[in-house]
Design a protein around this motif. Structure first.
Motif, PDB file in Angstrom:
ATOM      1  N   LEU A  94       0.847  -1.191   0.000  1.00 47.34           N
ATOM      2  CA  LEU A  94       0.000   0.000   0.000  1.00 47.34           C
ATOM      3  C   LEU A  94       0.882   1.241   0.000  1.00 47.34           C
ATOM      4  O   LEU A  94       1.729   1.408   0.882  1.00 47.34           O
ATOM      5  CB  LEU A  94      -0.897   0.017   1.247  1.00 47.34           C
ATOM      6  CG  LEU A  94      -1.786  -1.210   1.473  1.00 47.34           C
ATOM      7  CD1 LEU A  94      -2.449  -1.147   2.831  1.00 47.34           C
ATOM      8  CD2 LEU A  94      -2.843  -1.300   0.373  1.00 47.34           C
TER       9      LEU A  94
ATOM     10  N   HIS B  53      -0.289   5.475   2.238  1.00 48.22           N
ATOM     11  CA  HIS B  53      -1.018   5.116   3.457  1.00 48.22           C
ATOM     12  C   HIS B  53      -0.144   5.387   4.674  1.00 48.22           C
ATOM     13  O   HIS B  53       1.082   5.304   4.603  1.00 48.22           O
ATOM     14  CB  HIS B  53      -1.397   3.628   3.453  1.00 48.22           C
ATOM     15  CG  HIS B  53      -2.644   3.335   2.675  1.00 48.22           C
ATOM     16  ND1 HIS B  53      -2.737   3.560   1.332  1.00 48.22           N
ATOM     17  CD2 HIS B  53      -3.851   2.840   3.073  1.00 48.22           C
ATOM     18  CE1 HIS B  53      -3.952   3.204   0.909  1.00 48.22           C
ATOM     19  NE2 HIS B  53      -4.650   2.765   1.948  1.00 48.22           N
TER      20      HIS B  53
ATOM     21  N   ILE C 198      -4.490   1.546   9.289  1.00 48.66           N
ATOM     22  CA  ILE C 198      -3.685   1.675   8.069  1.00 48.66           C
ATOM     23  C   ILE C 198      -4.577   2.477   7.141  1.00 48.66           C
ATOM     24  O   ILE C 198      -5.524   1.940   6.551  1.00 48.66           O
ATOM     25  CB  ILE C 198      -3.337   0.296   7.467  1.00 48.66           C
ATOM     26  CG1 ILE C 198      -2.582  -0.557   8.499  1.00 48.66           C
ATOM     27  CG2 ILE C 198      -2.502   0.462   6.203  1.00 48.66           C
ATOM     28  CD1 ILE C 198      -2.347  -1.992   8.064  1.00 48.66           C
ATOM     29  N   CYS C 199      -4.334   3.775   7.086  1.00 51.96           N
ATOM     30  CA  CYS C 199      -5.326   4.645   6.436  1.00 51.96           C
ATOM     31  C   CYS C 199      -4.692   5.495   5.346  1.00 51.96           C
ATOM     32  O   CYS C 199      -3.497   5.796   5.382  1.00 51.96           O
ATOM     33  CB  CYS C 199      -6.000   5.536   7.483  1.00 51.96           C
ATOM     34  SG  CYS C 199      -4.844   6.608   8.356  1.00 51.96           S
ATOM     35  N   PRO C 200      -5.510   5.911   4.361  1.00 50.48           N
ATOM     36  CA  PRO C 200      -5.008   6.861   3.360  1.00 50.48           C
ATOM     37  C   PRO C 200      -4.521   8.127   4.075  1.00 50.48           C
ATOM     38  O   PRO C 200      -5.106   8.521   5.098  1.00 50.48           O
ATOM     39  CB  PRO C 200      -6.240   7.159   2.509  1.00 50.48           C
ATOM     40  CG  PRO C 200      -7.147   5.982   2.719  1.00 50.48           C
ATOM     41  CD  PRO C 200      -6.903   5.521   4.114  1.00 50.48           C
TER      42      PRO C 200
END
Ligand SMILES: [Zn+2]
Length: 408
Positions: A16, A19, A30-32
């Motif tokens: 990813l 992130h 685990i985020c944008p």
């Protein structure tokens, strides 16, 4: 709360980008990147485009950095833990050698004391810094229920027949037991171990036939210790332990130092075992991380030269491998992607030990065992249960630095 940004996060086998990884003791998100604001991260760590992966798990390691499990001291295990952290390992199973049973009892007692401390996280003060060390998950008993004809570097005089009574005081701390199932008494032992699913019976140092190995697998053997090494060979009319394991679907260890097994076979192993049933291990002895010279393993003298550890008769005696190097070797031989190869030292060992819900991946709710590494598998930062993140002082890694930004 901490957050790692600008990294390529390896989560559930995918990579990813853009992130943030938010964590304290556990992975919280685990985020944008734009969503990072909703988390009150007090510390931002800039991974500078490097990979962010779950911490490695070594399920077969005798020693490193000059220390050995059989030293039977908490100091030795702590020192091993520090050395391992520099190589990306955040959890390990100290592994015993065959020895008088009293000695093994003593060692297992020490492992239990360490594993029970402080939720397993080891922290040591060195001057101003707090250095993180790897966690001890339990013990891997390699022997003493082994076949003397396939003893490898194990001392023949200490091998004994399987006897469950020897294990009864230590069922809480044994995670893997390597045994030769052709020895009389194995059936009874496997029957009794079936009541303890946290203990993995593994075949190793064995001359069992194809059929006897199949029988043992039906009886509860779930894992193969250093596949190809110290076991009956694959012959097309007598496929032995190797043939039965490859045909069975159980998990197998590989010592990927390019000495114990020819690297030309790694790809074949990947095809037969798939990405789910292969585990890279070090099987390292105390010389790992040190220079060539004479060392001791299981009471025997071992000469380390050009990366090979051997007894006087030439028998390979453990390795001087570390898991970061194992991943790099495996990738070089197979062309396997980094995210896939990382699974062989994270997800697979965690699943084998029944710990796949806690460690071995980066998912929300899992423990924050994290490594930051580059494409060549050079380790830059290590967090054990969220602690750490001080640049490790390993000279080989000094070239690569992950800068850190502290928010006021
Ligand atoms: Zn070993």
């Amino acid at each position: 709360m901490k957050a790692i940004v600008n990294g390529k996060v390896i989560s559930q086998g995918r990579i990813l980008t853009d992130h943030a990884l938010v964590f304290d003791q556990q992975i919280r998100a685990i985020c944008p990147l734009p969503e990072l604001n909703s988390w009150s991260a007090s510390e931002l760590i800039d991974a500078q485009g490097l990979f962010v992966a779950p911490g490695f798990i070594d399920i077969h390691i005798h020693g490193c950095g000059g220390y050995d499990t059989m030293d039977a001291t908490t100091g030795a295990l702590r020192a091993m833990g520090q050395c391992l952290a520099e190589h990306g390992v955040t959890a390990f199973l100290p592994t015993t050698m065959s020895a008088p049973w009293e000695k093994i009892r003593q060692v297992v007692g020490v492992v239990r004391r360490i594993a029970g401390e402080n939720g397993l996280t080891l922290l040591q003060k060195t001057g101003e810094d707090t250095q993180v060390a790897t966690r001890v998950l339990g013990v891997h008993l390699e022997g003493p229920f082994l076949n003397s004809e396939f003893k490898g570097a194990q001392a023949a005089e200490h091998l004994t027949l399987p006897d469950f009574a020897l294990l009864t005081d230590y069922l809480d701390i044994i995670r893997i037991i390597t045994l030769a199932p052709e020895l009389p008494g194995t059936d009874a032992l496997l029957d009794q171990l079936a009541a303890y699913p946290q203990i993995v019976p593994a075949i190793g140092h064995s001359g069992a036939s194809f059929e006897a190995t199949q029988w043992a697998i039906e009886g509860g053997v779930r894992h193969a210790t250093h596949l190809f090494n110290a076991m009956s060979r694959l012959h097309h009319r007598q496929p032995g332990v190797v043939g039965a394991v490859l045909a069975s679907g159980i998990c197998a260890e590989l010592i990927a130092d390019n000495l114990h097994v020819h690297p030309g076979l790694y790809d074949l192993l990947l095809k037969t075992q798939g990405l789910e049933r292969l585990i890279l291990v070090s099987d390292a002895m105390r010389a790992a991380g040190l220079s060539d010279g004479e060392y001791e393993l299981g009471g025997q003298t071992v000469r380390v030269q050009s990366g090979a550890a051997r007894l006087a008769d030439g028998t390979l005696a453990g390795s001087v491998l570390t898991l970061d190097k194992a991943v790099a070797n495996f990738r070089q031989a197979t062309g396997c992607g980094l995210a896939e190869a990382i699974g062989l030292v994270t997800r697979n060992p965690a699943k084998l030990l029944g710990l796949g819900h806690r460690i071995g991946d980066l998912r929300v709710g899992m423990e924050a065992d994290i490594v930051v590494l580059d494409e060549g598998c050079n380790i830059v930062e290590v967090f054990v249960r969220g602690l750490g993140g001080t640049l490790l002082r390993c000279p080989a890694h000094k070239k690569v630095t992950a800068g850190r930004l502290h928010l006021a």
